[in-house]
Design a protein around this motif. Structure first.
Motif, PDB file in Angstrom:
ATOM      1  N   GLY A 114      53.007  28.905  36.102  1.00  0.00           N
ATOM      2  CA  GLY A 114      54.340  29.210  35.588  1.00  0.00           C
ATOM      3  C   GLY A 114      54.815  30.622  35.888  1.00  0.00           C
ATOM      4  N   ALA A 115      53.958  31.419  36.478  1.00  0.00           N
ATOM      5  CA  ALA A 115      54.244  32.850  36.636  1.00  0.00           C
ATOM      6  C   ALA A 115      55.335  33.161  37.640  1.00  0.00           C
ATOM      7  N   GLU A 116      55.344  32.477  38.747  1.00  0.00           N
ATOM      8  CA  GLU A 116      56.269  32.855  39.812  1.00  0.00           C
ATOM      9  C   GLU A 116      57.728  32.709  39.404  1.00  0.00           C
ATOM     10  N   THR A 117      58.031  31.771  38.554  1.00  0.00           N
ATOM     11  CA  THR A 117      59.432  31.546  38.196  1.00  0.00           C
ATOM     12  C   THR A 117      60.031  32.675  37.377  1.00  0.00           C
ATOM     13  N   GLY A 118      59.274  33.238  36.451  1.00  0.00           N
ATOM     14  CA  GLY A 118      59.848  34.284  35.612  1.00  0.00           C
ATOM     15  C   GLY A 118      59.117  35.604  35.664  1.00  0.00           C
ATOM     16  N   ARG A 135      55.383  42.131  32.829  1.00  0.00           N
ATOM     17  CA  ARG A 135      54.277  42.974  33.301  1.00  0.00           C
ATOM     18  C   ARG A 135      53.396  42.227  34.294  1.00  0.00           C
ATOM     19  N   LEU A 136      53.467  40.922  34.264  1.00  0.00           N
ATOM     20  CA  LEU A 136      52.665  40.113  35.177  1.00  0.00           C
ATOM     21  C   LEU A 136      53.089  40.336  36.626  1.00  0.00           C
ATOM     22  N   ALA A 137      54.350  40.701  36.841  1.00  0.00           N
ATOM     23  CA  ALA A 137      54.845  40.940  38.201  1.00  0.00           C
ATOM     24  C   ALA A 137      54.025  42.016  38.896  1.00  0.00           C
ATOM     25  N   LYS A 138      53.634  43.049  38.156  1.00  0.00           N
ATOM     26  CA  LYS A 138      52.832  44.131  38.741  1.00  0.00           C
ATOM     27  C   LYS A 138      51.476  43.597  39.210  1.00  0.00           C
ATOM     28  N   MET A 139      50.842  42.725  38.402  1.00  0.00           N
ATOM     29  CA  MET A 139      49.550  42.168  38.792  1.00  0.00           C
ATOM     30  C   MET A 139      49.716  41.242  39.991  1.00  0.00           C
ATOM     31  N   LEU A 140      50.767  40.441  40.021  1.00  0.00           N
ATOM     32  CA  LEU A 140      50.976  39.515  41.129  1.00  0.00           C
ATOM     33  C   LEU A 140      51.261  40.240  42.442  1.00  0.00           C
ATOM     34  N   ALA A 141      51.732  41.488  42.349  1.00  0.00           N
ATOM     35  CA  ALA A 141      52.020  42.269  43.553  1.00  0.00           C
ATOM     36  C   ALA A 141      50.851  43.172  43.949  1.00  0.00           C
ATOM     37  N   SER A 142      49.795  43.210  43.148  1.00  0.00           N
ATOM     38  CA  SER A 142      48.683  44.119  43.413  1.00  0.00           C
ATOM     39  C   SER A 142      47.860  43.660  44.620  1.00  0.00           C
ATOM     40  N   PRO A 143      47.236  44.626  45.316  1.00  0.00           N
ATOM     41  CA  PRO A 143      46.382  44.274  46.460  1.00  0.00           C
ATOM     42  C   PRO A 143      45.210  43.368  46.064  1.00  0.00           C
ATOM     43  N   LYS A 144      44.638  43.587  44.876  1.00  0.00           N
ATOM     44  CA  LYS A 144      43.516  42.750  44.424  1.00  0.00           C
ATOM     45  C   LYS A 144      43.964  41.292  44.300  1.00  0.00           C
ATOM     46  N   PHE A 145      45.155  41.090  43.723  1.00  0.00           N
ATOM     47  CA  PHE A 145      45.642  39.723  43.556  1.00  0.00           C
ATOM     48  C   PHE A 145      45.952  39.097  44.905  1.00  0.00           C
ATOM     49  N   ARG A 146      46.524  39.859  45.821  1.00  0.00           N
ATOM     50  CA  ARG A 146      46.818  39.344  47.168  1.00  0.00           C
ATOM     51  C   ARG A 146      45.524  38.914  47.864  1.00  0.00           C
ATOM     52  N   LEU A 205      41.297  36.614  38.372  1.00  0.00           N
ATOM     53  CA  LEU A 205      42.223  36.694  39.501  1.00  0.00           C
ATOM     54  C   LEU A 205      42.192  35.416  40.340  1.00  0.00           C
ATOM     55  N   ILE A 206      41.022  34.848  40.532  1.00  0.00           N
ATOM     56  CA  ILE A 206      40.901  33.625  41.331  1.00  0.00           C
ATOM     57  C   ILE A 206      41.608  32.463  40.634  1.00  0.00           C
TER      58      ILE A 206
END
Length: 164
Positions: A33-37, A42-53, A79-80
């Motif tokens: 559900g994260a990508e939609t909102g 604050r989740l946007a920062k984690m989704l854009a982080s190098p570790k998450f990528r 993260l996985i």
């Protein structure tokens, strides 16, 4: 964890399994559900982080087996599972992988994890100063090893960039 420690193995294993299954699946569904909102959280920062990528790349490359193996790591499994949710890994692949990973995790914690904690507490009872000093030494060695790995990795990247 101390209340689980004294329980019979099957009960402790069952409780740990339920805990990790709930946590892992909640993380997966959060990712779904994260990508939609996410842009406004604050989740946007984690989704854009190098570790998450990197976690996304690993999930895309290895799929369900990496979900299972991630339960043998500390910190990476979240993260996985999040990356698997964001990637919308099909439940027919995700659920068997997360179930097997949760079984492995619960088994490790119900056995080795509690034995290690009991040994540390016994050592602490014998000599608190030596136990704390030994723990600090082990943590410093681990931090030094991680620092060395990161430095070595960035030096290798710097060399690869220069040679292009």
């Amino acid at each position: 964890m101390s209340m689980i420690e004294g329980l019979p193995f099957p009960v402790a294993f069952g409780i740990l399994f339920v805990i990790v299954m709930l946590r892992a699946n909640a993380t997966y569904w959060l990712g779904r559900g994260a990508e939609t909102g996410a842009e406004r959280t604050r989740l946007a920062k984690m989704l854009a982080s190098p570790k998450f990528r990197r976690a996304q790349d690993v999930v895309a490359r290895w799929g369900a087996p990496i979900v299972t193996v991630s339960f043998l790591t500390v910190g990476v499994q979240t993260l996985i599972n999040l990356a698997a949710g964001v990637a919308r890994m099909p439940l027919r692949r995700y659920l068997p992988a997360v179930t097997l990973g949760s079984i492995i995790w619960a088994l490790l914690y119900a056995t080795v994890g509690f034995v290690t904690l009991a040994a540390w507490l016994k050592l602490y009872a014998l000599s608190p100063i030596a136990t704390i000093a030994g723990t600090a030494l082990l943590l410093a060695a681990l931090a030094g090893f991680i620092w060395w790995q990161l430095r070595h990795r960035s030096a290798a990247r710097g060399t690869a960039t220069v040679s292009r």
